[in-house]
Design an enzyme around this catalytic site. Structure first.
Site, PDB file in Angstrom:
ATOM      1  N   SER A 184      42.162  38.930  50.365  1.00  0.00           N
ATOM      2  CA  SER A 184      42.051  40.093  49.346  1.00  0.00           C
ATOM      3  C   SER A 184      43.187  41.103  49.606  1.00  0.00           C
ATOM      4  O   SER A 184      43.619  41.619  48.638  1.00  0.00           O
ATOM      5  CB  SER A 184      40.932  40.953  49.581  1.00  0.00           C
ATOM      6  OG  SER A 184      40.602  41.417  50.786  1.00  0.00           O
ATOM      7  N   HIS A 212      38.428  36.864  45.135  1.00  0.00           N
ATOM      8  CA  HIS A 212      39.459  36.956  44.425  1.00  0.00           C
ATOM      9  C   HIS A 212      40.036  35.599  43.846  1.00  0.00           C
ATOM     10  O   HIS A 212      41.262  35.505  43.303  1.00  0.00           O
ATOM     11  CB  HIS A 212      40.665  37.685  45.331  1.00  0.00           C
ATOM     12  CG  HIS A 212      40.302  38.886  45.941  1.00  0.00           C
ATOM     13  ND1 HIS A 212      40.578  39.901  44.836  1.00  0.00           N
ATOM     14  CD2 HIS A 212      39.573  39.200  46.840  1.00  0.00           C
ATOM     15  CE1 HIS A 212      40.175  41.169  45.653  1.00  0.00           C
ATOM     16  NE2 HIS A 212      39.634  40.722  46.704  1.00  0.00           N
ATOM     17  N   LYS A 243      35.707  41.503  39.996  1.00  0.00           N
ATOM     18  CA  LYS A 243      37.225  41.133  39.766  1.00  0.00           C
ATOM     19  C   LYS A 243      37.611  40.497  38.476  1.00  0.00           C
ATOM     20  O   LYS A 243      37.536  41.370  37.607  1.00  0.00           O
ATOM     21  CB  LYS A 243      37.403  40.614  41.275  1.00  0.00           C
ATOM     22  CG  LYS A 243      37.137  41.698  42.063  1.00  0.00           C
ATOM     23  CD  LYS A 243      37.296  41.413  43.533  1.00  0.00           C
ATOM     24  CE  LYS A 243      37.029  42.633  44.347  1.00  0.00           C
ATOM     25  NZ  LYS A 243      36.487  42.270  45.936  1.00  0.00           N
TER      26      LYS A 243
HETATM   27  C1  PLP Z   1      35.838  43.135  46.722  1.00  0.00           C
HETATM   28  C2  PLP Z   1      35.255  42.089  47.675  1.00  0.00           C
HETATM   29  C3  PLP Z   1      34.168  41.857  48.052  1.00  0.00           C
HETATM   30  C4  PLP Z   1      32.709  42.561  47.408  1.00  0.00           C
HETATM   31  O1  PLP Z   1      32.448  42.487  46.139  1.00  0.00           O
HETATM   32  P1  PLP Z   1      31.999  43.534  45.512  1.00  0.00           P
HETATM   33  O2  PLP Z   1      31.384  42.755  43.964  1.00  0.00           O
HETATM   34  O3  PLP Z   1      33.267  44.511  45.041  1.00  0.00           O
HETATM   35  O4  PLP Z   1      31.124  44.269  46.228  1.00  0.00           O
HETATM   36  C5  PLP Z   1      33.543  40.671  48.714  1.00  0.00           C
HETATM   37  N1  PLP Z   1      34.303  39.936  49.319  1.00  0.00           N
HETATM   38  C6  PLP Z   1      36.084  40.255  49.147  1.00  0.00           C
HETATM   39  C7  PLP Z   1      37.037  39.426  49.977  1.00  0.00           C
HETATM   40  C8  PLP Z   1      36.272  41.340  48.524  1.00  0.00           C
HETATM   41  O5  PLP Z   1      37.486  41.448  47.994  1.00  0.00           O
END
Ligand code: PLP
Length: 388
Positions: A184, A212, A243
């Site tokens: 991320s 991601h 995302k």
């Molecule tokens: C954003 C993120 C999450 C969490 O997901 P949300 O739906 O925003 O709670 C989990 N793992 C990674 C690697 C992330 O970047």
């Protein structure tokens, strides 16, 4: 002020001194790639909306129509009366997109991770985690009570030595590897094929966080697992709907048995109000678009933007939509972010504990929605700052 508040204040002022205090910024308006913060319109290079779907009119309409039809709330947890037709259909569609038998939707990706990991491992088991794994994965491991071993980022030799150690010391327990496919804060990829090989060779199981990667890597919503043809060799595929899919929510995709088990054992699923039906409907619309020719065109557009930016920055072509500019010190990252903001760009400074100490950075994210002009101007502004 009482002793409670003054102890909180002294911690806050310590964070301030270290350049680590955070505060909220209110986005006063948002229109495509432009956001207004503190009265100033800025080009947004900070969101995870890699395909620009968060503001897609069809997805917004699907959400509005579902809210009109079902109401705003789901009224209860999924196991009581919170599972609507939209949730059930969304889960089937996610499973089809990921190439698995089944899928389970949680209210967030964080809930998916923190509910699933402790459901699958506990005392007597071992979890082996990449050093750069997201906070929610670490929290899930801590909550599980399993023994945790960390390997340096993408270090396969160290991963293998942990796997051997786990088998020797916990012969009756499960060994779970937890990693991300696209990291991320660095935007690089896990050596997934090699990890799957090691996992199979040592009798472990794999939890892969594709937060991601989905919508960016592979076709449709496959992610890296699907892109490499490894989907059926990975026991637990996790992702988020918040995302590239532009909505919100998290999911786990895997075998029917895994999903049936999580329905019975994942506490963040069992004890939490179901996501609103409107969110499920919007996620379905988004998934449809991501898997359509329009989704392919958006991914092509994102790739063009990435190539353009990499060329302008004289950098390597990134493997995802995330391009970190590592600066080191927290103050340096903050002042660079402030200078870019002055120049009309919103690029956040990312600091400890989100990234390791001394690796504070600007996390630049690209999107299919950005124009070539916006991208060229950002590259110029960064290079100007580097000179000055
Ligand atoms: C954003 C993120 C999450 C969490 O997901 P949300 O739906 O925003 O709670 C989990 N793992 C990674 C690697 C992330 O970047």
């Amino acid at each position: 002020m009482g002793p409670f508040e003054s102890s909180l204040l002294s911690e806050l002022s310590l964070l301030e001194k270290q350049g680590l205090r955070r505060s909220l910024r209110v986005v006063e308006s948002s229109r495509g790639t432009l956001i207004t913060i503190a009265g100033r319109e800025l080009v947004n290079f900070s969101s995870n909306d890699y395909l620009g779907l968060a503001s897609h009119p069809e997805i917004a309409s699907a959400m509005a129509e579902a809210a009109q039809r079902w109401g705003a709330g789901s009224t209860a947890s999924r196991l009581i009366c919170g599972t609507g037709a939209e949730h059930a259909a969304l889960e089937e569609e996610i499973a089809a997109a990921k190439g698995t038998e089944a899928a389970l939707v949680f209210s967030t990706g964080v809930a998916a991770a923190t509910g699933t990991i402790p459901a699958l491992v506990g005392r007597g088991d071992v979890v082996i985690l990449d050093k750069l794994a997201h906070a929610c994965l670490i929290d899930g491991v801590h909550a599980s009570g399993a023994k945790m071993r960390v390997f340096p980022h993408n270090d396969l030799a160290k991963l293998e030595s942990h796997l051997k150690w786990a088998r020797e010391t916990h012969p009756k327990g499960r060994t779970l590897i937890v990693t991300e496919s696209v990291f991320s804060m660095d935007g690089d990829l896990a050596p997934l094929r090699e990890i799957v090989e090691l996992k199979d060779r040592h009798g472990a199981i794999l939890f892969l966080d594709e937060a991601h990667a989905v919508g960016v890597r592979g076709r449709g919503a496959q992610g890296l697992a699907g892109e490499l043809g490894l989907a059926d060799r990975i026991e637990i595929q996790m992702g988020t709907l918040g995302k590239a899919l532009g909505v919100s929510g998290g999911y786990i995709a895997g075998s029917r048995t895994l999903i049936d088990f999580l329905i019975n054992r994942a506490r963040s699923f069992i004890f939490s109000t179901a996501p609103s039906p409107a969110i499920a409907a919007a996620s379905r619309a988004s998934l449809r678009i991501v898997q359509s020719p329009e989704g392919d065109a958006l991914r092509t557009r994102l790739q063009e933007n990435l190539s353009l930016f990499a060329a302008a920055m004289k950098a390597k072509l990134p493997q995802s939509a995330i391009m970190p500019l590592i600066l080191g010190g927290e103050e340096q990252a903050l002042s660079e972010a402030a200078r870019l903001q002055e120049a009309g760009f919103f690029v956040p400074a990312i600091r400890y504990p989100t990234v390791p100490r001394k690796t504070a950075r600007l996390r630049i994210t690209l999107s299919a929605a950005q124009s070539h002009e916006q991208i060229r101007r950002l590259a110029e502004a960064i290079q100007e700052n580097a000179k000055g």
